[in-house]
Design a protein around this motif. Structure first.
Motif, PDB file in Angstrom:
ATOM      1  N   ALA A  16       0.833  -1.204   0.000  1.00  0.00           N
ATOM      2  CA  ALA A  16       0.000   0.000   0.000  1.00  0.00           C
ATOM      3  C   ALA A  16       0.864   1.249   0.000  1.00  0.00           C
ATOM      4  O   ALA A  16       0.553   2.229  -0.688  1.00  0.00           O
ATOM      5  CB  ALA A  16      -0.937  -0.006   1.207  1.00  0.00           C
ATOM      6  N   ALA A  17       1.959   1.217   0.749  1.00  0.00           N
ATOM      7  CA  ALA A  17       2.858   2.373   0.807  1.00  0.00           C
ATOM      8  C   ALA A  17       3.543   2.612  -0.539  1.00  0.00           C
ATOM      9  O   ALA A  17       3.943   3.741  -0.841  1.00  0.00           O
ATOM     10  CB  ALA A  17       3.902   2.173   1.901  1.00  0.00           C
ATOM     11  N   ALA A  18       3.668   1.573  -1.345  1.00  0.00           N
ATOM     12  CA  ALA A  18       4.329   1.684  -2.649  1.00  0.00           C
ATOM     13  C   ALA A  18       3.322   1.708  -3.803  1.00  0.00           C
ATOM     14  O   ALA A  18       3.703   1.513  -4.954  1.00  0.00           O
ATOM     15  CB  ALA A  18       5.303   0.529  -2.826  1.00  0.00           C
ATOM     16  N   ALA A  19       2.077   1.961  -3.504  1.00  0.00           N
ATOM     17  CA  ALA A  19       1.021   1.882  -4.517  1.00  0.00           C
ATOM     18  C   ALA A  19       1.273   2.769  -5.726  1.00  0.00           C
ATOM     19  O   ALA A  19       0.866   2.431  -6.839  1.00  0.00           O
ATOM     20  CB  ALA A  19      -0.330   2.217  -3.891  1.00  0.00           C
ATOM     21  N   ASP A  20       1.924   3.889  -5.538  1.00  0.00           N
ATOM     22  CA  ASP A  20       2.187   4.813  -6.641  1.00  0.00           C
ATOM     23  C   ASP A  20       3.533   4.580  -7.304  1.00  0.00           C
ATOM     24  O   ASP A  20       3.940   5.359  -8.167  1.00  0.00           O
ATOM     25  CB  ASP A  20       2.109   6.253  -6.143  1.00  0.00           C
ATOM     26  N   ASP A  21       4.235   3.522  -6.919  1.00  0.00           N
ATOM     27  CA  ASP A  21       5.569   3.246  -7.445  1.00  0.00           C
ATOM     28  C   ASP A  21       5.666   1.784  -7.855  1.00  0.00           C
ATOM     29  O   ASP A  21       6.011   0.922  -7.045  1.00  0.00           O
ATOM     30  CB  ASP A  21       6.617   3.582  -6.388  1.00  0.00           C
ATOM     31  N   PRO A  22       5.362   1.468  -9.132  1.00  0.00           N
ATOM     32  CA  PRO A  22       5.368   0.077  -9.570  1.00  0.00           C
ATOM     33  C   PRO A  22       6.719  -0.615  -9.404  1.00  0.00           C
ATOM     34  O   PRO A  22       6.770  -1.806  -9.133  1.00  0.00           O
ATOM     35  CB  PRO A  22       4.982   0.150 -11.045  1.00  0.00           C
ATOM     36  N   VAL A  23       7.798   0.110  -9.556  1.00  0.00           N
ATOM     37  CA  VAL A  23       9.128  -0.484  -9.400  1.00  0.00           C
ATOM     38  C   VAL A  23       9.334  -0.918  -7.950  1.00  0.00           C
ATOM     39  O   VAL A  23       9.804  -2.019  -7.673  1.00  0.00           O
ATOM     40  CB  VAL A  23      10.233   0.491  -9.864  1.00  0.00           C
ATOM     41  N   ALA A  24       8.949  -0.054  -7.011  1.00  0.00           N
ATOM     42  CA  ALA A  24       9.075  -0.397  -5.594  1.00  0.00           C
ATOM     43  C   ALA A  24       8.137  -1.541  -5.237  1.00  0.00           C
ATOM     44  O   ALA A  24       8.512  -2.442  -4.484  1.00  0.00           O
ATOM     45  CB  ALA A  24       8.783   0.819  -4.726  1.00  0.00           C
ATOM     46  N   GLY A  25       6.925  -1.531  -5.781  1.00  0.00           N
ATOM     47  CA  GLY A  25       5.977  -2.605  -5.509  1.00  0.00           C
ATOM     48  C   GLY A  25       6.489  -3.945  -6.008  1.00  0.00           C
ATOM     49  O   GLY A  25       6.380  -4.962  -5.309  1.00  0.00           O
ATOM     50  N   ARG A  26       7.103  -3.953  -7.182  1.00  0.00           N
ATOM     51  CA  ARG A  26       7.689  -5.184  -7.715  1.00  0.00           C
ATOM     52  C   ARG A  26       8.823  -5.666  -6.822  1.00  0.00           C
ATOM     53  O   ARG A  26       8.918  -6.847  -6.507  1.00  0.00           O
ATOM     54  CB  ARG A  26       8.197  -4.952  -9.135  1.00  0.00           C
ATOM     55  N   GLY A  29       7.462  -7.332  -3.791  1.00  0.00           N
ATOM     56  CA  GLY A  29       6.945  -8.659  -4.115  1.00  0.00           C
ATOM     57  C   GLY A  29       8.048  -9.675  -4.338  1.00  0.00           C
ATOM     58  O   GLY A  29       7.964 -10.810  -3.863  1.00  0.00           O
ATOM     59  N   VAL A  30       9.094  -9.278  -5.047  1.00  0.00           N
ATOM     60  CA  VAL A  30      10.208 -10.185  -5.305  1.00  0.00           C
ATOM     61  C   VAL A  30      10.891 -10.554  -3.987  1.00  0.00           C
ATOM     62  O   VAL A  30      11.194 -11.726  -3.740  1.00  0.00           O
ATOM     63  CB  VAL A  30      11.205  -9.573  -6.310  1.00  0.00           C
ATOM     64  N   GLU A  31      11.130  -9.577  -3.138  1.00  0.00           N
ATOM     65  CA  GLU A  31      11.790  -9.861  -1.858  1.00  0.00           C
ATOM     66  C   GLU A  31      10.931 -10.790  -0.998  1.00  0.00           C
ATOM     67  O   GLU A  31      11.447 -11.706  -0.355  1.00  0.00           O
ATOM     68  CB  GLU A  31      12.091  -8.570  -1.102  1.00  0.00           C
ATOM     69  N   HIS A  32       9.620 -10.588  -1.001  1.00  0.00           N
ATOM     70  CA  HIS A  32       8.727 -11.455  -0.236  1.00  0.00           C
ATOM     71  C   HIS A  32       8.776 -12.884  -0.793  1.00  0.00           C
ATOM     72  O   HIS A  32       8.852 -13.852  -0.021  1.00  0.00           O
ATOM     73  CB  HIS A  32       7.298 -10.911  -0.261  1.00  0.00           C
ATOM     74  N   ALA A  33       8.744 -13.003  -2.117  1.00  0.00           N
ATOM     75  CA  ALA A  33       8.818 -14.330  -2.731  1.00  0.00           C
ATOM     76  C   ALA A  33      10.140 -15.019  -2.405  1.00  0.00           C
ATOM     77  O   ALA A  33      10.167 -16.218  -2.096  1.00  0.00           O
ATOM     78  CB  ALA A  33       8.643 -14.210  -4.243  1.00  0.00           C
ATOM     79  N   LEU A  34      11.237 -14.269  -2.440  1.00  0.00           N
ATOM     80  CA  LEU A  34      12.538 -14.838  -2.090  1.00  0.00           C
ATOM     81  C   LEU A  34      12.560 -15.336  -0.656  1.00  0.00           C
ATOM     82  O   LEU A  34      13.073 -16.428  -0.377  1.00  0.00           O
ATOM     83  CB  LEU A  34      13.643 -13.806  -2.290  1.00  0.00           C
ATOM     84  N   THR A  35      12.011 -14.553   0.234  1.00  0.00           N
ATOM     85  CA  THR A  35      11.965 -14.954   1.645  1.00  0.00           C
ATOM     86  C   THR A  35      11.181 -16.253   1.803  1.00  0.00           C
ATOM     87  O   THR A  35      11.621 -17.183   2.478  1.00  0.00           O
ATOM     88  CB  THR A  35      11.351 -13.840   2.506  1.00  0.00           C
ATOM     89  N   MET A  36      10.009 -16.329   1.159  1.00  0.00           N
ATOM     90  CA  MET A  36       9.201 -17.545   1.257  1.00  0.00           C
ATOM     91  C   MET A  36       9.932 -18.741   0.663  1.00  0.00           C
ATOM     92  O   MET A  36       9.936 -19.825   1.256  1.00  0.00           O
ATOM     93  CB  MET A  36       7.854 -17.348   0.558  1.00  0.00           C
ATOM     94  N   CYS A  37      10.553 -18.565  -0.499  1.00  0.00           N
ATOM     95  CA  CYS A  37      11.277 -19.675  -1.139  1.00  0.00           C
ATOM     96  C   CYS A  37      12.429 -20.141  -0.263  1.00  0.00           C
ATOM     97  O   CYS A  37      12.628 -21.351  -0.082  1.00  0.00           O
ATOM     98  CB  CYS A  37      11.795 -19.243  -2.505  1.00  0.00           C
TER      99      CYS A  37
END
Length: 76
Positions: A16-26, A29-37
Protein backbone atom coordinates in the motif's frame (compact mmCIF):
# COMPACT_ATOMS: atom_id res chain seq x y z
CA UNK A 1 -6.98 -12.85 -4.27
CA UNK A 2 -6.27 -15.67 -6.69
CA UNK A 3 -5.62 -18.25 -4.00
CA UNK A 4 -8.32 -17.10 -1.62
CA UNK A 5 -5.73 -16.62 1.12
CA UNK A 6 -5.38 -13.25 2.85
CA UNK A 7 -2.27 -11.19 2.14
CA UNK A 8 -0.16 -10.92 5.31
CA UNK A 9 -0.81 -7.57 6.98
CA UNK A 10 2.84 -6.48 6.94
CA UNK A 11 3.12 -7.23 3.21
CA UNK A 12 -0.17 -5.46 2.48
CA UNK A 13 1.07 -2.37 4.33
CA UNK A 14 4.35 -2.32 2.38
CA UNK A 15 2.50 -2.71 -0.91
CA UNK A 16 0.00 0.00 0.00
CA UNK A 17 2.86 2.37 0.81
CA UNK A 18 4.33 1.68 -2.65
CA UNK A 19 1.02 1.88 -4.52
CA UNK A 20 2.19 4.81 -6.64
CA UNK A 21 5.57 3.25 -7.44
CA UNK A 22 5.37 0.08 -9.57
CA UNK A 23 9.13 -0.48 -9.40
CA UNK A 24 9.07 -0.40 -5.59
CA UNK A 25 5.98 -2.60 -5.51
CA UNK A 26 7.69 -5.18 -7.71
CA UNK A 27 10.80 -5.12 -5.53
CA UNK A 28 8.66 -5.71 -2.44
CA UNK A 29 6.95 -8.66 -4.12
CA UNK A 30 10.21 -10.18 -5.30
CA UNK A 31 11.79 -9.86 -1.86
CA UNK A 32 8.73 -11.45 -0.24
CA UNK A 33 8.82 -14.33 -2.73
CA UNK A 34 12.54 -14.84 -2.09
CA UNK A 35 11.96 -14.95 1.65
CA UNK A 36 9.20 -17.55 1.26
CA UNK A 37 11.28 -19.68 -1.14
CA UNK A 38 14.32 -19.58 1.13
CA UNK A 39 12.24 -20.59 4.14
CA UNK A 40 10.58 -23.45 2.27
CA UNK A 41 13.89 -24.77 0.93
CA UNK A 42 15.50 -24.46 4.38
CA UNK A 43 12.67 -26.56 5.81
CA UNK A 44 13.38 -29.31 3.31
CA UNK A 45 11.09 -28.58 0.39
CA UNK A 46 12.63 -30.37 -2.61
CA UNK A 47 11.76 -27.52 -4.99
CA UNK A 48 9.56 -24.47 -5.45
CA UNK A 49 6.94 -23.78 -8.09
CA UNK A 50 6.69 -20.13 -9.06
CA UNK A 51 3.73 -18.50 -10.81
CA UNK A 52 4.77 -15.21 -12.38
CA UNK A 53 2.04 -15.00 -15.02
CA UNK A 54 4.26 -14.80 -18.13
CA UNK A 55 6.84 -12.54 -16.45
CA UNK A 56 9.78 -14.82 -17.11
CA UNK A 57 12.34 -12.18 -16.11
CA UNK A 58 10.92 -12.27 -12.59
CA UNK A 59 11.13 -16.06 -12.49
CA UNK A 60 14.74 -15.97 -13.66
CA UNK A 61 15.55 -13.26 -11.11
CA UNK A 62 14.11 -15.37 -8.30
CA UNK A 63 15.93 -18.50 -9.42
CA UNK A 64 19.24 -16.63 -9.77
CA UNK A 65 18.88 -15.15 -6.28
CA UNK A 66 18.25 -18.67 -4.96
CA UNK A 67 21.34 -19.98 -6.76
CA UNK A 68 19.24 -22.16 -9.08
CA UNK A 69 19.98 -20.30 -12.34
CA UNK A 70 22.54 -18.00 -13.90
CA UNK A 71 22.28 -14.31 -12.96
CA UNK A 72 19.87 -12.29 -15.08
CA UNK A 73 21.60 -9.78 -17.35
CA UNK A 74 20.76 -6.16 -16.65
CA UNK A 75 18.31 -4.60 -19.10
CA UNK A 76 18.93 -1.01 -18.19
Amino acid sequence: QLSGQPVPAALAAKLAAAADDPVAGRAIGVEHALTMCRELLAMGAPAVHVYTFTRSATTLELLAALGMAAPVPSTG
